[in-house]
Design a protein around this motif. Structure first.
Motif, mmCIF file in Angstrom:
data_model
loop_
_atom_site.group_PDB
_atom_site.id
_atom_site.type_symbol
_atom_site.label_atom_id
_atom_site.label_comp_id
_atom_site.label_asym_id
_atom_site.label_seq_id
_atom_site.Cartn_x
_atom_site.Cartn_y
_atom_site.Cartn_z
ATOM 1 N N GLY A 91 1.039 -1.261 0.091
ATOM 2 C CA GLY A 91 -0.076 -0.083 0.266
ATOM 3 C C GLY A 91 0.836 1.233 0.079
ATOM 4 O O GLY A 91 2.007 1.350 0.385
ATOM 5 N N PHE A 92 0.295 2.307 -0.533
ATOM 6 C CA PHE A 92 1.215 3.595 -0.703
ATOM 7 C C PHE A 92 0.200 4.749 -0.265
ATOM 8 O O PHE A 92 -0.800 5.078 -0.692
ATOM 9 N N MET A 93 0.716 5.466 0.768
ATOM 10 C CA MET A 93 -0.108 6.641 1.158
ATOM 11 C C MET A 93 0.827 7.882 0.774
ATOM 12 O O MET A 93 1.919 8.117 1.244
ATOM 13 N N PRO A 94 0.347 8.867 -0.262
ATOM 14 C CA PRO A 94 1.252 9.737 -0.717
ATOM 15 C C PRO A 94 1.253 11.093 -0.014
ATOM 16 O O PRO A 94 0.457 11.094 1.062
ATOM 17 N N GLN A 95 2.151 12.002 -0.019
ATOM 18 C CA GLN A 95 2.127 13.068 0.785
ATOM 19 C C GLN A 95 1.196 14.094 0.357
ATOM 20 O O GLN A 95 0.461 14.508 1.351
ATOM 21 N N GLN A 96 0.668 14.253 -0.980
ATOM 22 C CA GLN A 96 -0.352 15.053 -1.320
ATOM 23 C C GLN A 96 -1.550 13.961 -1.718
ATOM 24 O O GLN A 96 -1.595 13.198 -2.326
ATOM 25 N N LEU A 97 -2.894 14.689 -1.222
ATOM 26 C CA LEU A 97 -4.071 13.938 -1.638
ATOM 27 C C LEU A 97 -5.100 15.054 -2.118
ATOM 28 O O LEU A 97 -5.186 16.297 -1.558
ATOM 29 N N HIS A 98 -5.601 14.835 -3.288
ATOM 30 C CA HIS A 98 -6.414 15.873 -3.934
ATOM 31 C C HIS A 98 -7.767 15.000 -4.045
ATOM 32 O O HIS A 98 -7.738 13.854 -4.655
ATOM 33 N N ASP A 99 -8.990 15.849 -3.858
ATOM 34 C CA ASP A 99 -10.326 15.243 -3.978
ATOM 35 C C ASP A 99 -10.957 16.214 -4.942
ATOM 36 O O ASP A 99 -11.338 17.609 -4.565
ATOM 37 N N ALA A 100 -11.229 15.760 -6.053
ATOM 38 C CA ALA A 100 -11.751 16.221 -7.066
ATOM 39 C C ALA A 100 -13.459 16.560 -6.949
ATOM 40 O O ALA A 100 -14.025 17.520 -7.395
ATOM 41 N N PHE A 101 -13.943 15.439 -6.327
ATOM 42 C CA PHE A 101 -15.471 15.652 -6.332
ATOM 43 C C PHE A 101 -15.952 15.134 -5.022
ATOM 44 O O PHE A 101 -15.378 14.720 -4.112
ATOM 45 N N GLN A 157 -5.863 13.542 6.498
ATOM 46 C CA GLN A 157 -4.920 12.322 6.494
ATOM 47 C C GLN A 157 -5.169 11.295 7.247
ATOM 48 O O GLN A 157 -4.818 10.049 6.833
ATOM 49 N N ARG A 158 -6.109 11.283 8.037
ATOM 50 C CA ARG A 158 -6.585 9.949 9.052
ATOM 51 C C ARG A 158 -7.495 9.214 8.066
ATOM 52 O O ARG A 158 -7.679 7.910 8.303
ATOM 53 N N VAL A 159 -8.286 9.732 7.260
ATOM 54 C CA VAL A 159 -9.076 8.989 6.323
ATOM 55 C C VAL A 159 -8.028 8.204 5.371
ATOM 56 O O VAL A 159 -8.145 7.002 4.974
ATOM 57 N N ALA A 160 -7.045 8.712 4.715
ATOM 58 C CA ALA A 160 -5.783 8.073 4.148
ATOM 59 C C ALA A 160 -5.431 6.797 4.725
ATOM 60 O O ALA A 160 -4.961 5.776 4.158
ATOM 61 N N LEU A 161 -5.219 7.070 6.013
ATOM 62 C CA LEU A 161 -4.584 6.069 6.799
ATOM 63 C C LEU A 161 -5.695 4.692 6.969
ATOM 64 O O LEU A 161 -5.518 3.663 6.867
#
Length: 267
Positions: A91-101, A157-161
């Motif tokens: 699994g990979f958790m990136p530094q930058q998260l983008h939510d378009a929708f 960030q916690r949602v990504a985790l």
């Protein structure tokens, strides 16, 4: 029908590199890196800004090609993996998260189950239960219906985790996962990751800037000195030495022990 995580070969490593190099143009960031990550190990990736930590993580995750060298997952070359099987393995958790929708939080977390599902199957009750349990573990129970775009940086960030936990890979690669988190949430995340490593035999490699937190949780350290110098990889006690870290960060550092913990402070 759900896919099974592919078994490791006789080689017990989850990830291994041999003379792997990362370059940007003509600039060498990580030369000839050879190291191995095994189950039950918690690796912290250290180095000052601009030395190539993010590019290295992207390379190890398979998102970019190395300039040279060999990268293996579970004892076989990365190129031999199918993408869906690879997503079950690491699994990979990136530094930058983008939510378009606009997307409900639960739907975002359920994306972690997609590699485990065949093309024509939807998430079932068991998948929803895993996603809800993951949200509870990161302290976001009750956020399932929230629009992901309405969250604070730390909540996102916690949602990504939670998504990574729901994916449940043997190996997790995380790029600055403590960014945007307050102290309590940093410790929650580190404890959660430690539990995955110690209790379930998972492995973690995460980049982090706080040397004291790295000392607190890591079993092993991968230090990028920069300037084209070779990386140092090994157990914490071997790599996290005052002279070594001071040279790598271009800042005199000393370690102090308090209440059984080692704290790194600048001079």
């Amino acid at each position: 029908m759900k896919r099974e995580t592919p078994p490791a070969s006789v080689d017990t490593s989850l990830l291994a590199t041999h003379d792997l190099s990362v370059r940007v143009g003509e600039r060498s960031l990580v030369p000839a890196l050879s190291f191995t990550i095994r189950p039950g190990e918690f690796w912290c990736l250290l180095g000052r800004n601009g030395v190539g930590k993010t590019l290295l993580l992207h390379t190890l995750a398979g998102a970019r090609l190395p300039a040279a060298g060999l990268l293996q997952m579970g004892g076989k070359p990365l190129a031999d993996w199918k993408l869906d099987e690879l997503a079950c393995w690491r699994g990979f958790m990136p530094q930058q998260l983008h939510d378009a929708f606009a997307t409900p939080v639960l739907d975002v977390v359920l994306q972690g189950r997609h590699p485990h599902l065949s093309r024509w199957h939807w998430e079932g009750e068991a998948d929803h239960a895993l996603a809800r349990a993951a949200l509870a573990r990161v302290g976001l129970a009750g956020f399932e219906a929230r629009d992901v775009r309405s969250l604070s940086g730390g909540e996102r960030q916690r949602v990504a985790l939670a998504t990574l936990i729901t994916q449940d890979p043997p190996l997790a690669l995380l790029d600055e996962p403590l960014a945007h988190l307050d102290l309590a949430q940093q410790l929650r995340m580190l404890t959660l990751l430690q539990d995955e490593v110690r209790q379930r035999g998972r492995a973690v490699l995460m980049s982090v800037h706080d040397l004291s937190l790295a000392e607190r949780v890591a079993t092993h350290v991968l230090l990028l000195p920069g300037g084209g110098e070779p990386a140092l990889a090994g157990p914490v006690a071997q790599v996290m030495q005052a002279d070594t870290l001071s040279a790598a960060f271009d800042q005199p550092l000393r370690c102090h022990t308090l209440d059984g913990h080692r704290w790194w402070l600048p001079l």
